[in-house]
Scaffold this motif. Structure first.
Motif, PDB file in Angstrom:
ATOM      1  N   PRO B 165       0.820  -1.211   0.000  1.00 30.09           N
ATOM      2  CA  PRO B 165       0.000   0.000   0.000  1.00 30.09           C
ATOM      3  C   PRO B 165       0.854   1.260   0.000  1.00 30.09           C
ATOM      4  O   PRO B 165       1.955   1.273   0.563  1.00 30.09           O
ATOM      5  N   TYR B 166       0.310   2.294  -0.625  1.00 30.36           N
ATOM      6  CA  TYR B 166       1.004   3.566  -0.721  1.00 30.36           C
ATOM      7  C   TYR B 166       1.080   4.227   0.660  1.00 30.36           C
ATOM      8  O   TYR B 166       0.091   4.283   1.380  1.00 30.36           O
ATOM      9  N   VAL B 167       2.274   4.712   1.025  1.00 30.61           N
ATOM     10  CA  VAL B 167       2.426   5.430   2.293  1.00 30.61           C
ATOM     11  C   VAL B 167       2.895   6.841   1.977  1.00 30.61           C
ATOM     12  O   VAL B 167       3.978   7.030   1.422  1.00 30.61           O
ATOM     13  N   ASP B 168       2.068   7.814   2.324  1.00 29.64           N
ATOM     14  CA  ASP B 168       2.412   9.201   2.036  1.00 29.64           C
ATOM     15  C   ASP B 168       3.651   9.620   2.829  1.00 29.64           C
ATOM     16  O   ASP B 168       3.803   9.255   3.995  1.00 29.64           O
ATOM     17  N   THR B 169       4.532  10.392   2.175  1.00 27.63           N
ATOM     18  CA  THR B 169       5.771  10.764   2.869  1.00 27.63           C
ATOM     19  C   THR B 169       5.503  11.668   4.064  1.00 27.63           C
ATOM     20  O   THR B 169       6.369  11.822   4.921  1.00 27.63           O
ATOM     21  N   ALA B 170       4.299  12.281   4.125  1.00 29.97           N
ATOM     22  CA  ALA B 170       3.987  13.106   5.291  1.00 29.97           C
ATOM     23  C   ALA B 170       3.937  12.260   6.558  1.00 29.97           C
ATOM     24  O   ALA B 170       4.073  12.775   7.664  1.00 29.97           O
ATOM     25  N   LEU B 171       3.723  10.941   6.391  1.00 32.80           N
ATOM     26  CA  LEU B 171       3.659  10.058   7.552  1.00 32.80           C
ATOM     27  C   LEU B 171       5.041   9.574   7.987  1.00 32.80           C
ATOM     28  O   LEU B 171       5.195   9.006   9.057  1.00 32.80           O
ATOM     29  N   TRP B 172       6.038   9.758   7.124  1.00 28.85           N
ATOM     30  CA  TRP B 172       7.376   9.300   7.480  1.00 28.85           C
ATOM     31  C   TRP B 172       7.915  10.183   8.598  1.00 28.85           C
ATOM     32  O   TRP B 172       7.564  11.349   8.707  1.00 28.85           O
ATOM     33  N   GLY B 173       8.795   9.615   9.397  1.00 30.39           N
ATOM     34  CA  GLY B 173       9.367  10.458  10.441  1.00 30.39           C
ATOM     35  C   GLY B 173      10.475   9.747  11.179  1.00 30.39           C
ATOM     36  O   GLY B 173      10.822   8.599  10.885  1.00 30.39           O
ATOM     37  N   GLY B 174      11.042  10.454  12.126  1.00 29.22           N
ATOM     38  CA  GLY B 174      12.039   9.878  13.018  1.00 29.22           C
ATOM     39  C   GLY B 174      13.314   9.449  12.322  1.00 29.22           C
ATOM     40  O   GLY B 174      13.739  10.040  11.327  1.00 29.22           O
ATOM     41  N   MET B 175      13.896   8.382  12.839  1.00 30.82           N
ATOM     42  CA  MET B 175      15.162   7.871  12.315  1.00 30.82           C
ATOM     43  C   MET B 175      15.023   7.548  10.832  1.00 30.82           C
ATOM     44  O   MET B 175      15.973   7.728  10.063  1.00 30.82           O
ATOM     45  N   LEU B 176      13.847   7.051  10.428  1.00 32.70           N
ATOM     46  CA  LEU B 176      13.629   6.722   9.023  1.00 32.70           C
ATOM     47  C   LEU B 176      13.965   7.914   8.135  1.00 32.70           C
ATOM     48  O   LEU B 176      14.721   7.793   7.168  1.00 32.70           O
ATOM     49  N   VAL B 177      13.420   9.086   8.487  1.00 30.84           N
ATOM     50  CA  VAL B 177      13.653  10.265   7.656  1.00 30.84           C
ATOM     51  C   VAL B 177      15.114  10.682   7.721  1.00 30.84           C
ATOM     52  O   VAL B 177      15.743  10.971   6.695  1.00 30.84           O
ATOM     53  N   THR B 178      15.666  10.672   8.918  1.00 30.26           N
ATOM     54  CA  THR B 178      17.084  11.039   9.044  1.00 30.26           C
ATOM     55  C   THR B 178      17.949  10.140   8.170  1.00 30.26           C
ATOM     56  O   THR B 178      18.827  10.612   7.438  1.00 30.26           O
ATOM     57  N   VAL B 179      17.675   8.828   8.234  1.00 33.70           N
ATOM     58  CA  VAL B 179      18.478   7.888   7.451  1.00 33.70           C
ATOM     59  C   VAL B 179      18.225   8.072   5.960  1.00 33.70           C
ATOM     60  O   VAL B 179      19.162   8.071   5.156  1.00 33.70           O
ATOM     61  N   VAL B 180      16.962   8.272   5.576  1.00 32.71           N
ATOM     62  CA  VAL B 180      16.655   8.446   4.147  1.00 32.71           C
ATOM     63  C   VAL B 180      17.354   9.692   3.618  1.00 32.71           C
ATOM     64  O   VAL B 180      18.014   9.650   2.572  1.00 32.71           O
ATOM     65  N   VAL B 181      17.237  10.793   4.345  1.00 29.54           N
ATOM     66  CA  VAL B 181      17.846  12.036   3.865  1.00 29.54           C
ATOM     67  C   VAL B 181      19.365  11.879   3.778  1.00 29.54           C
ATOM     68  O   VAL B 181      19.991  12.232   2.768  1.00 29.54           O
ATOM     69  N   SER B 182      19.975  11.297   4.826  1.00 33.23           N
ATOM     70  CA  SER B 182      21.434  11.106   4.782  1.00 33.23           C
ATOM     71  C   SER B 182      21.819  10.165   3.658  1.00 33.23           C
ATOM     72  O   SER B 182      22.778  10.415   2.927  1.00 33.23           O
ATOM     73  N   ALA B 183      21.076   9.054   3.539  1.00 31.15           N
ATOM     74  CA  ALA B 183      21.435   8.051   2.537  1.00 31.15           C
ATOM     75  C   ALA B 183      21.328   8.639   1.138  1.00 31.15           C
ATOM     76  O   ALA B 183      22.203   8.416   0.293  1.00 31.15           O
ATOM     77  N   ILE B 184      20.256   9.409   0.893  1.00 39.22           N
ATOM     78  CA  ILE B 184      20.128  10.026  -0.423  1.00 39.22           C
ATOM     79  C   ILE B 184      21.291  10.984  -0.655  1.00 39.22           C
ATOM     80  O   ILE B 184      21.912  10.995  -1.727  1.00 39.22           O
ATOM     81  N   GLY B 185      21.595  11.774   0.360  1.00 39.57           N
ATOM     82  CA  GLY B 185      22.724  12.693   0.244  1.00 39.57           C
ATOM     83  C   GLY B 185      24.003  11.942  -0.072  1.00 39.57           C
ATOM     84  O   GLY B 185      24.771  12.324  -0.953  1.00 39.57           O
ATOM     85  N   ILE B 186      24.221  10.827   0.642  1.00 39.13           N
ATOM     86  CA  ILE B 186      25.462  10.066   0.474  1.00 39.13           C
ATOM     87  C   ILE B 186      25.506   9.401  -0.894  1.00 39.13           C
ATOM     88  O   ILE B 186      26.494   9.480  -1.614  1.00 39.13           O
ATOM     89  N   VAL B 187      24.390   8.754  -1.270  1.00 41.20           N
ATOM     90  CA  VAL B 187      24.369   7.993  -2.521  1.00 41.20           C
ATOM     91  C   VAL B 187      24.532   8.917  -3.728  1.00 41.20           C
ATOM     92  O   VAL B 187      25.247   8.607  -4.661  1.00 41.20           O
ATOM     93  N   PHE B 188      23.889  10.083  -3.681  1.00 41.57           N
ATOM     94  CA  PHE B 188      23.936  10.937  -4.861  1.00 41.57           C
ATOM     95  C   PHE B 188      25.123  11.883  -4.864  1.00 41.57           C
ATOM     96  O   PHE B 188      25.609  12.258  -5.922  1.00 41.57           O
ATOM     97  N   SER B 189      25.585  12.272  -3.676  1.00 39.47           N
ATOM     98  CA  SER B 189      26.616  13.310  -3.677  1.00 39.47           C
ATOM     99  C   SER B 189      27.924  12.803  -4.272  1.00 39.47           C
ATOM    100  O   SER B 189      28.631  13.559  -4.925  1.00 39.47           O
TER     101      SER B 189
END
Lengths: 269, 388
Positions: B165-189
């Motif tokens: 099922p689709y999960v809106d990103t507005a529901l994401w939070g906590g460590m998940l978001v921190t890790v996603v943002v860092s991981a995206i930064g790391i993978v793409f940078s």
């Protein structure tokens, strides 16, 4: 201008040199006609004219700053010349990058500081270009690499990294690396100048052996013993010009130009 | 010449000198103290000050974290000071109860296994790429930079046709978001940074111009500005239905920011490669791309691994700034939880912040140790610089 490319792997079992039956004597190995080069305002090469026949061994000497290195670096386009014509095996060097790459494939070069790739093993150093540039299968490239490592007498070092070898061994690896591309012509840019004295001989011996196998060689060196022993002609340069060209016997016994006499007087004692 | 010198010149040793142990005052605990703590007046003074500071800080900290701390309970009552317990330390039950919120945010309960799988995928990628003896690292890189991001996207966002099922990103939070943002930064940078660094050194004026402008522009503004730009300005320029997701906008901002910094790190690495390496590669006939991919970049990146990890550490901490544009990262979830009336005590906020500090420290220290070990290994490695 373009000759059909003949991939001849027979040399793996033979000596240093690929001997192809076709086209002997068609072109000179190198032909430089009226070549000039400037570094900024500094006129490094002035009206260089030199024709090197196939199988010929040329030693280039002269005081430092006389343009010897620059001249041979122009032959594989590590330096760009600004006026005149350079033909390497009949192919004219222009700004066309693909043509430059094609010339470089056929011209081996050995540097003063070896320029081996420190992050790769000796074996990987030797097979890198054959695999990626010539698309030689890996097994075949490694077989060829071992062949040349045996010829330069260090097959046991194949799995080491360059940093683990002595200077003389590194330079022999560098010679083997150039040979793995089956070059038609080898350039040596002061190959023994960065070596400890006791290692000079092992490198020179390798080069003598290469010369005996009939490789076309242009060697910038101060090793006059080597020049006497293997050179067909000695080229003396000063201030960006070729001052004198002669056979070694004549060159050392009866130097014609005043500057040559001065130079020989300084280095032969 | 003097008599002494003559004697020296004719001196010949007759018997070999056996190896002896060092003097006693240079070994053992006393020797160590002498050499490292009390070697001079200045050193003695500094050692005393340091010991004093440790005595000043560590005991109260241990009291708060462990000896006076509350370890069990279900609400604020447990963490309040009382007659039999005059001093109340850290309120750990609060952390325990809200831990899943700190990790998953509002991610729907039945779907949280997807987040766990994502963490596992990421861990596999990191170990594969960074472990010194890992095999097939090329595949590891492919997995980390291509497959994992795709899988993670499908996993976290959802694919309704295949039962996710689709999960809106507005529901994401906590460590998940921190890790996603860092991981995206790391993978793409890293890849973008490499391209920008090469672009900056390019001989083609247009490529060079754009690389320089991008790097200098992004580096010249604070990350907060980039985030505001991404979340406030971007929607003004694109129509409503085209406007990308809020989290995605922040991700793009962070990735751009990290890339510009990475470009400079990589450029420094490229500059450390001697000219002879380029010439050696050209002389054997490698094309520009082959030369860069096979000879120059492997060496440049290897020497800059400590610096790369360093910017990853900075990036990991910088991700806390996304809360400014209304995204619930790890720190933000603690911020919101600490004011919950159910747990309102004088120590709740402190406990929350201490917990955040410990988590950030844990991850940053891990990265820092890795960079340090890597540096040591490279120093003793085959690269003894003789090969040039």
């Amino acid at each position: 201008m373009d000759r059909p490319k003949t991939m001849d792997q027979k040399s793996v079992s033979g000596g240093f040199v690929r001997r192809t039956a076709d086209g002997a004597g068609q072109h000179a190995a190198v032909e430089m006609i009226g070549v000039h080069k400037w570094f900024g305002d500094f006129h490094v090469l002035r009206d260089i004219n030199l024709r090197v026949a196939r199988g010929e061994r040329i030693v280039i000497c002269g005081p430092s700053g006389s343009g010897k290195s620059t001249m041979i670096r122009c032959i594989n386009a590590l330096e760009e010349h600004q006026r005149g014509t350079i033909l390497v095996d009949g192919v004219q060097l222009t700004a066309d990058l693909r043509r430059i790459d094609r010339v470089r494939r056929e011209v081996g070069m050995v540097f003063q500081h070896f320029n081996l790739f420190p992050h790769l093993t000796v074996m990987e150093n030797l097979t890198l270009a054959p695999i990626w540039v010539r698309q030689t299968p890996k097994a075949q490239a490694e077989e060829m690499a071992m062949h040349f490592l045996r010829r330069v007498k260090i097959p046991e070092q194949a799995q080491k990294y360059p940093g683990q070898l002595s200077g003389g061994q590194q330079q022999r690896v560098a010679i083997a690396r150039a040979l793995c591309m089956n070059p038609k012509l080898m350039l040596f840019d002061e190959p023994t100048s960065a070596l400890d004295p006791e290692m000079v001989k092992e490198v020179l011996d390798t080069m003598v052996q290469l010369a005996e196998d009939g490789m076309t060689m242009l060697v910038v060196t101060h090793e006059m013993g080597f020049a006497r022993q293997v050179a067909d002609r000695v080229v003396f340069m000063d201030e960006g010009q070729i001052v004198e060209i002669n056979t070694p016997a004549e060159f050392f016994a009866y130097p014609q130009h005043e500057r040559t006499r001065l130079f020989l007087g300084q280095i032969l004692h | 010449m003097s008599v002494a010198a003559d004697q020296q010149a004719s001196y010949v040793r007759q018997t070999p000198v056996p190896a002896m142990p060092p003097p006693a005052h240079q070994t053992g605990v006393l020797g160590w103290l002498r050499a490292n703590v009390f070697s001079s007046v200045l050193n003695f003074g500094l050692s005393m000050i340091a010991i004093g500071l440790i005595l000043l800080i560590v005991p109260p900290l241990l009291d708060f974290l462990i000896f006076d701390a509350t370890w069990s309970g279900n609400d604020r009552e447990a963490c309040l000071a009382s007659a039999e317990r005059p001093v109340a330390g850290a309120c750990w039950p609060f952390i325990r109860e809200r831990l899943s919120y700190f990790i998953y945010g509002f991610y729907p309960l039945p779907q949280r296994w997807r987040v766990d799988v994502f963490f596992a995928l990421l861990a596999v990628g990191i170990v594969w790429l960074l472990a010194p003896r890992a095999r097939a690292r090329t595949w590891g890189a492919l997995y980390f930079f291509v497959m994992m991001p795709l899988l993670s996207y499908i996993l976290l966002v959802g694919w309704p046709r295949y039962g996710l099922p689709y999960v809106d990103t507005a529901l994401w939070g906590g460590m998940l978001v921190t890790v996603v943002v860092s991981a995206i930064g790391i993978v793409f940078s890293l890849p973008i940074g490499v391209v920008l660094a090469l672009g900056r050194r390019s001989r083609m004026p247009v490529v060079k111009f754009f690389s320089v402008v991008f790097i200098e522009f992004v580096r010249g503004v604070p990350l907060i500005t980039v985030l505001f730009m991404a979340s406030v300005m971007l929607p003004l320029f694109v129509p409503e239905q085209w406007s990308p997701d809020k989290l995605l906008r922040a991700l793009i901002g962070v990735a751009m920011f990290a890339s510009a910094y990475m470009a400079e790190v990589v450029r420094a690495g490229l500059q450390a490669i001697p000219r002879g390496q380029y010439e050696g590669a050209m002389a054997v006939g490698l094309s520009y791309r082959q030369m860069m991919a096979l000879v120059i970049l492997p060496q440049a990146l290897r020497t800059t691994i400590p610096n790369i990890v360093n910017s990853y550490i900075a990036l990991f901490k910088d991700t806390t700034l996304v809360f400014i544009v209304g995204i619930f990262d790890f720190l933000r979830t603690i911020e919101t939880a600490r004011v919950d009336p159910k747990w309102a005590t004088p120590v709740t906020s402190t406990t929350g912040y201490v917990f955040a500090a410990m988590v950030y420290f844990f991850f940053c220290y891990l990265m820092s140790r890795y960079a340090f070990d890597m540096e040591k290994r490279l120093a003793t490695d085959y690269r003894r610089r003789r090969g040039k």
